[in-house]
Write a protein that holds these residues in place. Structure first.
Motif: not given
Ligand SMILES: [Zn+2]
Length: 318
Positions: A296-307
């Motif tokens: 999902g887009a939300e997971r991708a956003w979190v991981e793109s921030r190193g989390v």
């Protein structure tokens, strides 16, 4: 025997787990159907060991603790032992049901040494009678966790040091509804020990763990504690502040329920950006949270921030 801290995520979900028994939200439906993008999650708990896995300290005891321990070979009684457990102690971060109901599950043959703040002990006893109930099954050794910056050596119920060192610090969150219904939590600003975060380390050294599964206010005080840790396991309950209200499930938003949301400029992921050198993981993830979908887009956003999003059974050595 002392060694760097070992950690296992027993449960990465929030109250209710994933799927929650009565919930038809998108992640619950996907998890129930066996969708490989949405693995099931049991309720919120970590285990840590400072002696190479001989003895373990639970950080919160979820109602799923029986299956969490039954499915983990390291938690079995040692060879030839009729009644024994490597679970030496339990440390509570608050009185939430998903964090304390497991105490009643661990009643047979004497409970592990229990640690919690004075307000948490008051809540689980006044609100639920947990300590009285446990006492009827055998002596329960309990020790009050200080929140004044003192470091505590966590011991088993015979008083033997496990090598785990803990410093608890108050965070602003929310007392659980059952405790609020008994008049607890109010008048203290919901600050003085109602909910704590933990700094955890081994007496042998190694990286420090910060464990904060519930937090509403992302303030400088919290930042000061997180800056002392190399590995962070932080509140990942809700993605947006209106996650539950938008689904029509409740009128209480995330902050009212004691949790800062992950997203937004005042959210947890942005806040964690202040600690780029630390290993950053989310825990206590509510079933409604869209980050459960691995694509999902939300997971991708979190991981793109190193989390990163933790999961049941994840093991680390610090
Ligand atoms: Zn759900």
């Amino acid at each position: 025997m002392a060694s760097p801290l070992r950690l296992r995520v027993l449960g990465s979900g929030a109250g209710g787990g994933l799927p929650q028994w009565n919930c038809g939200c998108p992640p619950c439906r996907a998890a129930r159907a066996g969708d490989p993008r949405v693995p099931c999650r049991t309720q919120s708990s970590l285990a840590v060991s400072a002696d190479g896995g001989v003895r373990w300290v639970l950080l919160n005891a979820s109602p799923d603790v029986r299956v969490q321990l039954a499915s983990w070979p390291a938690a079995a009684p040692g060879p030839g032992k009729l009644r024994a457990s490597p679970i030496a102690a339990t440390v509570l971060t608050n009185a939430d049901l998903d964090h304390c109901l497991g105490l009643l599950v661990l009643r047979e043959g004497g409970a592990p040494h229990l640690y919690g703040t004075a307000p948490v002990f008051e809540a689980i006893e006044v609100g639920l009678g947990v300590l009285t109930a446990l006492g009827a099954y055998g002596p329960t050794k309990s020790t009050v966790l200080p929140t004044d910056g003192a470091e505590l050596s966590i011991c088993d119920r015979d008083g033997v040091d496990t090598g785990v060192r803990i410093e608890a610090f108050s965070v602003a969150s929310k007392v659980p509804p059952y405790a609020a219904a008994r008049g607890l939590g109010r008048g203290r600003g919901e600050l003085e020990g109602d909910t704590v975060g933990l700094l955890v380390k081994s007496a042998a050294g190694g990286r420090v763990l910060a464990y904060v599964p519930g937090v509403r206010d992302l303030d400088e005080r919290l930042a000061g504690y997180l800056a002392r840790a190399g590995v962070l396991f932080i509140d990942g309950t809700f993605f947006t502040n209106d996650e539950m209200t938008a689904l029509g499930l409740t009128t209480r938003d995330a902050r009212t329920m004691g949790h800062a949301p992950l997203s937004g400029s005042a959210g947890i992921v942005e806040f964690l950006g202040r600690f780029p050198a630390a290993e950053r993981w989310l825990v206590h993830i509510n079933n409604t949270n869209p980050i459960h979908f691995s694509d999902g887009a939300e997971r991708a956003w979190v991981e793109s921030r190193g989390v990163r999003v933790s999961y049941d059974g994840l093991e680390l050595e610090l």
